[in-house]
Scaffold this motif. Structure first.
Motif, PDB file in Angstrom:
ATOM      1  N   SER A   1       9.195  -5.307  -5.203  1.00  0.00           N
ATOM      2  CA  SER A   1       9.034  -4.817  -3.720  1.00  0.00           C
ATOM      3  C   SER A   1       8.067  -3.917  -3.939  1.00  0.00           C
ATOM      4  CB  SER A   1      10.086  -4.461  -3.022  1.00  0.00           C
ATOM      5  OG  SER A   1      10.872  -5.391  -3.069  1.00  0.00           O
ATOM      6  N   SER A   2       7.866  -2.709  -4.841  1.00  0.00           N
ATOM      7  CA  SER A   2       7.103  -1.794  -5.122  1.00  0.00           C
ATOM      8  C   SER A   2       5.758  -2.120  -5.436  1.00  0.00           C
ATOM      9  CB  SER A   2       7.543  -0.769  -6.116  1.00  0.00           C
ATOM     10  OG  SER A   2       9.040  -0.143  -5.690  1.00  0.00           O
TER      11      SER A   2
ATOM     12  N   ALA B   1       4.141  -3.546  -2.618  1.00  0.00           N
ATOM     13  CA  ALA B   1       3.397  -2.933  -1.573  1.00  0.00           C
ATOM     14  C   ALA B   1       2.283  -2.081  -2.235  1.00  0.00           C
ATOM     15  CB  ALA B   1       4.609  -1.782  -1.357  1.00  0.00           C
ATOM     16  N   TRP B   2       2.104  -1.735  -3.888  1.00  0.00           N
ATOM     17  CA  TRP B   2       1.156  -1.227  -4.294  1.00  0.00           C
ATOM     18  C   TRP B   2      -0.022  -2.597  -4.289  1.00  0.00           C
ATOM     19  CZ3 TRP B   2      -1.508   2.653  -5.582  1.00  0.00           C
ATOM     20  CH2 TRP B   2      -2.677   2.516  -6.449  1.00  0.00           C
TER      21      TRP B   2
ATOM     22  N   THR C   1       9.759   4.921  -5.101  1.00  0.00           N
ATOM     23  CA  THR C   1       8.614   4.313  -5.261  1.00  0.00           C
ATOM     24  C   THR C   1       8.132   3.438  -4.078  1.00  0.00           C
ATOM     25  OG1 THR C   1       8.604   4.403  -7.555  1.00  0.00           O
ATOM     26  CG2 THR C   1       7.116   3.171  -6.774  1.00  0.00           C
ATOM     27  N   LEU C   2       9.234   2.558  -3.804  1.00  0.00           N
ATOM     28  CA  LEU C   2       8.908   1.724  -2.736  1.00  0.00           C
ATOM     29  C   LEU C   2       8.743   2.475  -1.332  1.00  0.00           C
ATOM     30  CD1 LEU C   2       8.928  -1.279  -1.404  1.00  0.00           C
ATOM     31  CD2 LEU C   2      11.314  -1.229  -1.441  1.00  0.00           C
ATOM     32  N   GLU C   3       9.559   3.326  -1.161  1.00  0.00           N
ATOM     33  CA  GLU C   3       9.272   4.331   0.142  1.00  0.00           C
ATOM     34  C   GLU C   3       8.320   4.697   0.244  1.00  0.00           C
ATOM     35  OE1 GLU C   3      12.528   7.478  -0.137  1.00  0.00           O
ATOM     36  OE2 GLU C   3      14.124   5.967  -0.391  1.00  0.00           O
TER      37      GLU C   3
ATOM     38  N   ARG D   1       8.591   3.106 -11.605  1.00  0.00           N
ATOM     39  CA  ARG D   1       8.720   1.652 -11.131  1.00  0.00           C
ATOM     40  C   ARG D   1      10.141   1.439 -11.005  1.00  0.00           C
ATOM     41  NH1 ARG D   1       5.170   0.651 -14.697  1.00  0.00           N
ATOM     42  NH2 ARG D   1       6.415  -0.681 -16.228  1.00  0.00           N
TER      43      ARG D   1
ATOM     44  N   TYR E   1       5.283   3.892  -1.244  1.00  0.00           N
ATOM     45  CA  TYR E   1       4.177   2.996  -1.031  1.00  0.00           C
ATOM     46  C   TYR E   1       4.101   2.392   0.334  1.00  0.00           C
ATOM     47  CZ  TYR E   1       2.471   3.505  -5.722  1.00  0.00           C
ATOM     48  OH  TYR E   1       2.086   4.242  -6.827  1.00  0.00           O
ATOM     49  N   ASN E   2       5.488   2.223   1.148  1.00  0.00           N
ATOM     50  CA  ASN E   2       5.512   1.864   2.251  1.00  0.00           C
ATOM     51  C   ASN E   2       4.921   3.051   3.145  1.00  0.00           C
ATOM     52  OD1 ASN E   2       6.351  -0.662   2.045  1.00  0.00           O
ATOM     53  ND2 ASN E   2       8.471   0.023   1.898  1.00  0.00           N
TER      54      ASN E   2
ATOM     55  N   LEU F   1      13.655  -4.071  -6.411  1.00  0.00           N
ATOM     56  CA  LEU F   1      12.994  -2.733  -6.048  1.00  0.00           C
ATOM     57  C   LEU F   1      11.489  -2.646  -6.734  1.00  0.00           C
ATOM     58  CD1 LEU F   1      15.342   0.190  -6.196  1.00  0.00           C
ATOM     59  CD2 LEU F   1      13.931  -0.396  -4.225  1.00  0.00           C
TER      60      LEU F   1
END
Lengths: 440, 366
Positions: A226-227, A230-231, A266-268, A261, A270-271, A223
């Protein structure tokens, strides 16, 4: 952890926090409707969502004490390890930035100064010590930590600062010691860092009362990676002309990758942000109305001047499209590999900009200048941050020699505006504007 | 001792070391480094703490909020006063020295080899010691490329020699605290600080002679204070304390006791012995020791030396010390120990205000 705080925490998480988030969103909407800056493009729609996330984070932190193990963490520490033990994490640097943006820096710093802390010390540290000594904070209350987790990959200052906190709270300080890369990262340093992680695990099990789960740890790493990627993609959209976002937006939207982080939110987030920026790019929507010059920012933001600078530069058709600071949370993420978790974590965290020699920084800045088509550079010489600031005068000279990029140095501070001179900054910026308009 | 060390300048001394003994000379920035290793390779470490200069050229490279240890060290290089040095060594002491190392190595183009030494930071873990030893060995390998092979027997001899010197430095401190070393504050630190550039062949006889000639059986007169901070600077502070009859009976100075007074060495392997020395050094802000640990160390020193008060001599802009001092000073005051905190540039003359504060402090001692 006892039952009553656990029940209260869960209630606040499921009922209280959504209510507060909704209110924060409404407040943001009203503000957005009132304030509309002409030289700036349309505001980012997902700013509302960001505000909800960060409000929820600080709101819930008040109830974390007793329900979850709580850690105060430095911005560059490998938090993924703590996430595997379900620590609720608070980032004093993020909190300091928030205080700085709300222009509370001098007030909170003064509390620490009243207890003998010198005005020349890092103002994030002074704010934090001031908060610890007084309990004052714009977020209501910060939870008492069970552990302090620091890494000197961003500076030695955090080590000194967290020692003060450890003394104040009478709690353990865990330090992830990252040998500085004077030349390059070597095998003995990697071994040293991996061994430190291995020693931390039983200590974290003891403090958190939870067993280490490798499965969970790998999921957190995935995660986190990926975050951060994405950033990185979010930042990369700013290579487009016109750029869909300014670096002042990025300074604000940086908060989740710093403070949350390794968490799904966070991933959601930045997507969602990435999708909005891509949409802007496809429609040719710029962050400022008339982007004529593209700039780079070096060092941490001057938090209390973000709004003013945002307008000042936009009025001149100048947009900041990259910064060494925002790039730091994406730069080394490619090293992260869940198949070799400890070693990859060691590499990803010890190869960051501030743990690397100045030649590395020069090359990084050269690359960013070329990739983002930068016309000029604004260097913030921050009194608070010596590892970021010492060497900037030479960087300025070398970048001019090598790439003919005009630049200006602003002497200021990240949150303490007593160290900022409006007059001196205006004079310097006016000369810079003239210089850049003349083509350097 | 074949040189007149009282009159010879440091520059002359360095030149003679090169010409008479064929030694190489390395400029070493503060604070902690394995001098035994350098000396075993016939490299003379010459430490750069407080060159007697005014900042002129360094301000083009460093901001005004950088401490004078760092800015004057750079000034020394920029003014071309390091031409006799064969290389530089930068231990990882603080953020400013870390970046200074990188400016010198990456940006200045001075064409002198730069070496670096990273020592693990506290709180120490099981991983710290093997890493420290690996750093010693890596430094050795790096130096060998320039200065030739190091023989293990030479290293062993050098470690043993330094151990002897440290024992005599400890003896100096002990006699001083007991009042049985009859010498001024200024002379005490002037001798001690010669270790920053003298070869053991010259320093050790100087020290033993000092121990013998200064020894007295009379009891200490007047008040005693403990000095804490980075350096015993400006030296005029020492003069002034001498003038008002206050004796420095012990210290917690980074440049002095904090890097010399380690525990006894028991290991016969030279690398293990050097590690033993490092990990038994007194607590220090630059190595990440807990403040509580440093406080207890200072309290112990106060008791053993019967110091009546503590003076913190803080170099302006020195972050590691700035963070520790409020808690240390506050805790000492709570113990009823008078404390004076002075903040100064290392080469700045003593202001009237500071003189007055020292005098007022001395009166407080009773």
């Amino acid at each position: 952890m006892s039952i009553a705080p656990e029940i209260r925490y869960r209630f606040m998480k499921d009922i209280g926090a959504p209510l507060v988030m909704g209110m924060a969103g409404l407040k943001g909407k009203r503000k957005a409707a009132i304030k509309r800056d002409i030289p700036l493009g349309p505001p980012l729609k997902c700013s509302k969502r960001l505000k909800e996330i960060m409000t929820r984070h600080y709101f819930l932190s008040r109830y974390a004490e007793g329900a979850r193990p709580v850690a105060w963490v430095t911005s560059g520490a490998p938090v993924e390890l703590l996430r595997a033990f379900d620590f609720y994490t608070v980032y004093p640097e993020n909190h300091g930035a928030l205080c700085g943006a709300q222009k509370l820096g001098p007030e909170l710093c003064s509390i620490a100064e009243g207890h003998g802390y010198n005005q020349d010390l890092c103002s994030y540290a002074r704010i934090d010590i001031g908060v610890c000594l007084s309990g004052k904070t714009p977020v209501g209350r910060l939870p008492r930590p069970d552990i302090l987790f620091a890494s000197n990959n961003i500076c030695q200052t955090v080590m000194y600062w967290y020692r003060v906190l450890a003394h104040h709270w009478k709690i353990p300080l865990m330090v992830f010691d990252t040998p500085f890369n004077f030349v390059s990262l070597d095998r003995s340093a990697i071994t040293y860092m991996v061994r430190q992680f291995e020693e931390m695990i039983p200590e974290l099990e003891r403090i958190s009362g939870r067993k280490f789960s490798e499965k969970k740890f790998k999921e957190v790493l995935r995660l986190g990676k990926s975050s951060a990627m994405a950033w990185g993609e979010v930042l990369a959209t700013m290579k487009t002309v016109p750029s869909p976002m300014t670096i002042f937006d990025a300074f604000v939207h940086l908060a989740p990758i710093v403070s949350l982080r390794g968490l799904p939110v966070t991933l959601e987030y930045y997507n969602v942000l990435l999708s909005e920026l891509k949409d802007r790019v496809s429609k040719g929507i710029g962050a400022i109305v008339n982007e004529r010059k593209r700039l780079m920012w070096d060092n941490i933001a001057i938090w209390y001047k973000i709004r003013d600078f945002s307008r000042l530069f936009a009025e001149r058709g100048m947009n900041f499209v990259t910064a060494t600071y925002t790039n730091a949370w994406a730069e080394t993420i490619s090293y992260m590999d869940e198949r070799n978790p400890m070693e990859s974590l060691a590499k990803a965290y010890s190869l960051v900009i501030l743990n690397n020699n100045l030649d590395h920084r020069l090359k990084l800045m050269e690359r960013l200048i070329k990739e983002y088509q930068v016309d000029g550079l604004v260097i913030h010489s921050a009194r608070s941050c010596k590892p970021y600031s010492v060497g900037q005068y030479d960087l300025k000279r070398l970048l001019m020699e090598r790439l003919a990029v005009p630049s200006v140095v602003i002497e200021a501070d990240i949150t303490d505006f007593r160290a900022y001179s409006e007059e001196q900054t205006t004079t310097r910026l006016e000369a810079f504007f003239e210089n850049i308009e003349d083509g350097g | 001792m074949h040189l007149d060390l009282e009159t010879r300048t440091r520059k002359d001394y360095i030149r003679e070391q090169k010409s008479l003994h064929g030694r190489k000379v390395m400029g070493v920035f503060p604070a902690q480094y394995p001098r035994e290793l350098l000396l075993a390779m016939n490299i003379l470490p010459v430490e750069i703490w407080d060159p007697p200069l005014r900042t002129r050229e360094a301000s083009a490279h460093l901001q005004s909020y950088i401490c004078s240890v760092v800015s004057l060290g750079l000034e020394l290089i920029l003014q071309g006063k390091c031409s006799d040095l064969d290389a530089f060594l930068f231990p990882h002491t603080c953020d400013s020295i870390q970046n200074l190392a990188s400016i010198v190595n990456d940006y200045l183009g001075i064409h002198k080899p730069c070496y670096f030494f990273y020592h693990p930071k506290a709180p120490y873990k099981r991983a710290s010691r093997p890493y420290y030893i690996s750093q010693l060995k890596e430094l050795k390998s790096g130096l060998e490329k320039q200065f030739g092979e190091l023989r293990e027997t030479d290293l062993k001899r050098s470690v043993d020699r330094w151990e002897e010197i440290r024992k005599d430095i400890s003896k100096c401190y002990l006699l001083r605290s007991e009042g049985r070393l009859n010498t001024s504050n200024r002379a005490f630190y002037s001798i001690l600080r010669r270790v920053e550039y003298l070869h053991p062949d010259d320093f050790h006889p100087l020290l033993t002679n000092f121990l013998q000639s200064g020894r007295t059986e009379t009891e200490r007169q007047g008040h005693g204070v403990l000095l804490s901070g980075v350096l015993p600077n400006p030296p005029e502070v020492l003069d002034h304390l001498d003038a008002i009859g206050v004796r420095v009976v012990d210290d917690d100075l980074l440049s002095c006791s904090r890097r010399f007074l380690s525990g006894p060495v028991s290991n016969s392997d030279p690398y293990e012995a050097m590690a033993e020395t490092y990990f038994s050094l007194p607590p220090c802000s630059t190595r990440g020791s807990a403040i509580e640990e440093r406080l207890n160390h200072i309290l112990k020193k106060i008791r053993s030396s019967r110091a009546d008060g503590v003076i913190f001599l803080i170099v302006k802009f020195c972050e590691p010390e700035f963070f520790d001092v409020p808690i240390l000073a506050d805790s000492l005051k709570k113990e009823g120990i008078p404390v004076l905190v002075l903040e100064n540039e290392i080469n700045q003359a003593l202001s009237g205000q500071i003189v007055t504060r020292i005098e007022a402090f001395a009166e407080m001692l009773g």
